[in-house]
Design an enzyme around this catalytic site. Structure first.
Site, mmCIF file in Angstrom:
data_model
loop_
_atom_site.group_PDB
_atom_site.id
_atom_site.type_symbol
_atom_site.label_atom_id
_atom_site.label_comp_id
_atom_site.label_asym_id
_atom_site.label_seq_id
_atom_site.Cartn_x
_atom_site.Cartn_y
_atom_site.Cartn_z
ATOM 1 N N ASP A 145 -19.594 28.676 -4.753
ATOM 2 C CA ASP A 145 -19.468 28.588 -6.005
ATOM 3 C C ASP A 145 -19.226 29.874 -7.275
ATOM 4 O OD1 ASP A 145 -20.863 28.418 -8.192
ATOM 5 O OD2 ASP A 145 -23.305 28.762 -7.844
ATOM 6 N N GLU B 38 -29.193 30.125 -14.359
ATOM 7 C CA GLU B 38 -29.533 31.691 -13.728
ATOM 8 C C GLU B 38 -29.751 32.574 -14.177
ATOM 9 O OE1 GLU B 38 -25.467 31.168 -12.191
ATOM 10 O OE2 GLU B 38 -24.832 29.894 -13.416
HETATM 11 C C1 BGC Z 1 -24.011 27.848 -10.494
HETATM 12 C C2 BGC Z 1 -23.803 26.924 -10.002
HETATM 13 C C3 BGC Z 1 -22.576 25.301 -10.617
HETATM 14 C C4 BGC Z 1 -21.399 26.333 -11.141
HETATM 15 C C5 BGC Z 1 -20.460 25.651 -11.468
HETATM 16 C C6 BGC Z 1 -22.555 28.861 -11.087
HETATM 17 O O1 BGC Z 1 -23.164 29.604 -11.318
HETATM 18 O O2 BGC Z 1 -24.532 28.587 -9.227
HETATM 19 O O3 BGC Z 1 -25.394 25.357 -10.110
HETATM 20 O O4 BGC Z 1 -23.022 24.339 -9.905
HETATM 21 O O5 BGC Z 1 -21.631 28.051 -11.385
HETATM 22 O O6 BGC Z 1 -20.679 25.845 -12.698
HETATM 23 C C1 BGC Z 2 -19.752 28.776 -16.733
HETATM 24 C C2 BGC Z 2 -20.835 28.990 -15.752
HETATM 25 C C3 BGC Z 2 -20.579 29.274 -14.386
HETATM 26 C C4 BGC Z 2 -21.066 31.350 -15.045
HETATM 27 C C5 BGC Z 2 -20.904 31.781 -13.568
HETATM 28 C C6 BGC Z 2 -20.314 30.301 -16.983
HETATM 29 O O1 BGC Z 2 -19.682 31.244 -17.784
HETATM 30 O O2 BGC Z 2 -19.658 28.074 -17.622
HETATM 31 O O3 BGC Z 2 -20.579 27.072 -15.652
HETATM 32 O O4 BGC Z 2 -21.610 29.104 -13.575
HETATM 33 O O5 BGC Z 2 -20.258 31.349 -15.903
HETATM 34 O O6 BGC Z 2 -21.483 32.919 -14.062
#
Ligand code: BGC
Ligand code: BGC
Length: 594
Positions: A288, A480
């Site tokens: 991830d 998130e």
């Molecule tokens: C998330 C994932 C996601 C990845 C890419 C992460 O922060 O936990 O679910 O696929 O970002 O965007």
């Molecule tokens: C991205 C997400 C990712 C996240 C993780 C964002 O800036 O757009 O895809 O999951 O950062 O912290």
């Protein structure tokens, strides 16, 4: 960059033969046998396209993959064509590398191709869990894959097979519900997404995420610690992955979270012994976003621990050059074996061959016109209808479409962004007309007979003279960690809106939220209550049911708690005394004669 014996070397990779735009190897073994260590490490590297110093770094480092994270639209614009042009541009850069191994581009199309403007946005998983309809979810996988494929993308970071055990968790809506049975059932999505053959048109590689226990953290803390026995981990959280592997899911993404204090990204037992040896997963593991950075120790330790634990490709996503140098140094120091590298690269290349990328690396745009088409939106509208759960109805529903006046109120009534939630156009989602769709209010306006007045009184502080009120309230978008909440209750202003409208006329409250919320007090004073989850772009599906075109069929994918003190509460608990139990859901029409 350095120059040796006439040929240019960047990032350790010889740039001598670039320019042919055709892969220079034709099987996994053939490629592997020609690859240098740096080229192998390049394949294991996934950068965010927005972090690239220059597009030519894709060539220079022979990168294996790029991703667009949440909200990671092309810099040129956010139409489907912008996306296809962007991906083709990077593909060309990949084909210009010495061996011309195509890049695999990944995206979070978690409820439709939801970063892209104008696509079909489906209900988030929590609403799909309420449908209990795996065939519908398979169809959603298919339609989503078609929209992703048309933009030149062949890899999706979905489905989330998280089993959300505590609705304080901000990612609860990414879960199909609180039982492993629901997530297992909905792995049908993988069949829809990947199709019968990965190389076929409209086939997209799926990702089962997040391995494992992401939905089981204590107090529902995002990226927290899942403190359960191995038996519980296996029964509740591993079970859906077993089903996903049976359906040949192409990739697995580990969870940011820990199991009993140990971070998943460094857990060799779970990533290799259980996932590979016990469950027989044959695809590749993608870490991830910057998740290996969270492992204890310095960066070199993060890299060797995660790769040795079983991660095949690393979502770096920014400091790709540092990652490449560090992994190279770890291999050269003997801390990561060449066998482990070859194993990882073999799995990644296998996926690329299976997808047919070596034969057809560029976008097939023949499906561009179907993105957001009426037939795709029809599938989403049906999903909305089926996802609604009727919790209470004192003879208000169905609403007759030929009343004099209907009052619609609430901040979520006329807002495509809010009804779609997080992971829509931007990472956290946003309020307003962020993409194309039908708001809940617009759906109601279309559903009523000619001559009926639909008054939209956002805060419910006008004359309130209607025959019936529809109050649409709930949560503002989040994703998130930002979505973690300790009280999961409605805002005071929304409670006032409910109170005003419902004391003036018979009323139905429609809750637009990513999870059950604490509504014990309110529900007593309203005539009808509908959990609508996060329906997405097709808000008309709500009017279809409120006005009785179709009946309610959805049932709760999660236990509905009376109070936060009860949390966590899940079906099967001892002393289970929820407001509404798991599986609850009323209908409007008497079907006792069926
Ligand atoms: C998330 C994932 C996601 C990845 C890419 C992460 O922060 O936990 O679910 O696929 O970002 O965007
Ligand atoms: C991205 C997400 C990712 C996240 C993780 C964002 O800036 O757009 O895809 O999951 O950062 O912290």
């Amino acid at each position: 960059m350095s120059s040796e014996a006439g040929s240019t070397t960047i990032g350790g990779i010889d740039q001598g033969q670039q320019g042919s735009l055709v892969p220079q190897c034709n099987s996994v073994e053939d490629c592997l046998s020609q690859m240098t260590l740096d080229e192998k490490i390049g394949q294991m590297t996934q950068a965010s396209h927005l972090a690239l110093e220059t597009e030519s770094d894709v060539t220079a480092f022979a990168l294996g993959s790029l991703l667009a994270g949440g909200g990671g639209a092309p810099t040129t614009g956010n139409t489907p064509t912008d996306w296809a042009d962007m991906v083709d541009g990077y593909q060309e850069a990949a084909l210009r590398s010495r061996l011309g191994i195509p890049i695999l581009f990944g995206v979070d199309a978690v409820h439709g191709h939801s970063n892209v403007f104008g696509t079909t946005i489906f209900p988030h998983n929590i609403g799909l869990g309420a449908t209990r309809d795996p065939e519908l979810v398979e169809r959603i996988g298919e339609v989503t894959a078609a929209e992703v494929y048309a933009t030149g993308i062949r890899w999706n970071f979905a489905p989330c097979l998280c089993v959300a055990r505590d609705e304080r968790w901000g990612r609860t809506y990414e879960s199909f519900g609180e039982t492993p049975e629901l997530a297992s059932m909905m792995t049908a999505y993988i069949d829809g997404m990947q199709g019968d053959s990965l190389s076929a048109r409209n086939s997209v590689l799926a990702t089962a995420k997040h391995w494992v226990g992401d939905g089981g953290t204590t107090r529902g803390v995002d990226q927290g610690d899942t403190e359960v026995t191995e038996a519980e981990l296996s029964e509740v959280h591993i079970a859906p992955f077993t089903e996903a592997i049976r359906r040949n899911v192409g990739s697995v993404m580990p969870s940011y979270s820990s199991w009993n204090g140990q971070k998943l990204h460094g857990d060799e037992y779970l990533l290799t012994e259980v996932l590979r040896d016990d469950l027989g997963f044959a695809g590749f593991v993608i870490s991830d976003w910057a998740a290996i950075d969270q492992l204890p120790g310095d960066y070199a330790s993060d890299v060797r621990t995660s790769i040795n634990a079983g991660i095949d490709m690393v979502m770096v996503p920014d400091e790709y050059e540092l990652f490449i140098e560090t992994l190279r140094a770890e291999v050269n120091a003997g801390n990561v074996s060449v066998e482990r590298i070859d194993e990882a690269v073999t799995r990644i290349l296998q996926a690329k061959f299976d997808l047919g990328l070596f034969d057809q690396p560029f976008s097939d745009r023949s499906g561009l016109d179907d993105i957001g088409s009426a037939s795709h939106r029809e599938v989403a509208r049906q999903a909305v209808q089926q996802s609604l759960v009727l919790l209470k109805n004192d003879d208000v529903l169905p609403i007759s479409p030929d009343l004099n006046e209907i009052v619609v109120a609430g901040l979520s009534a006329d807002n495509i962004g809010v009804q779609s939630g997080g992971w829509t156009i931007s990472w956290q989602g946003g309020s307003g007309a962020t993409t194309v769709g039908t708001s809940i209010l617009e759906g109601i306006q279309k559903a009523v007979d000619d001559g009926v007045t639909v008054t939209y009184d956002r805060r419910g502080n006008g004359a309130l003279t209607g025959d019936v009120g529809i109050v649409v309230v709930g949560e503002q978008p989040y994703a998130e960690g930002r979505g973690d909440s300790l009280d999961i209750s409605l805002r005071a202003s929304e409670l006032s809106t409910i109170e005003r409208v419902c004391s003036a006329m018979p009323c139905v409250v429609v809750l637009v939220s990513g999870r059950p919320m604490i509504v014990s007090d309110i529900i007593e004073n309203v005539d009808a209550f509908v959990a609508a989850w996060l329906p997405g772009s097709e808000g008309a599906g709500i009017a279809d049911v409120l006005f009785g075109e179709v009946d309610f069929t959805g049932t709760l994918p999660m236990t509905w708690p009376r109070s936060v003190e009860q949390l966590p509460i899940n079906v099967g608990d001892r002393d289970y005394d929820p407001l509404y139990p798991y599986g609850f859901g009323l209908t409007m029409f008497d079907d006792s004669n069926d």
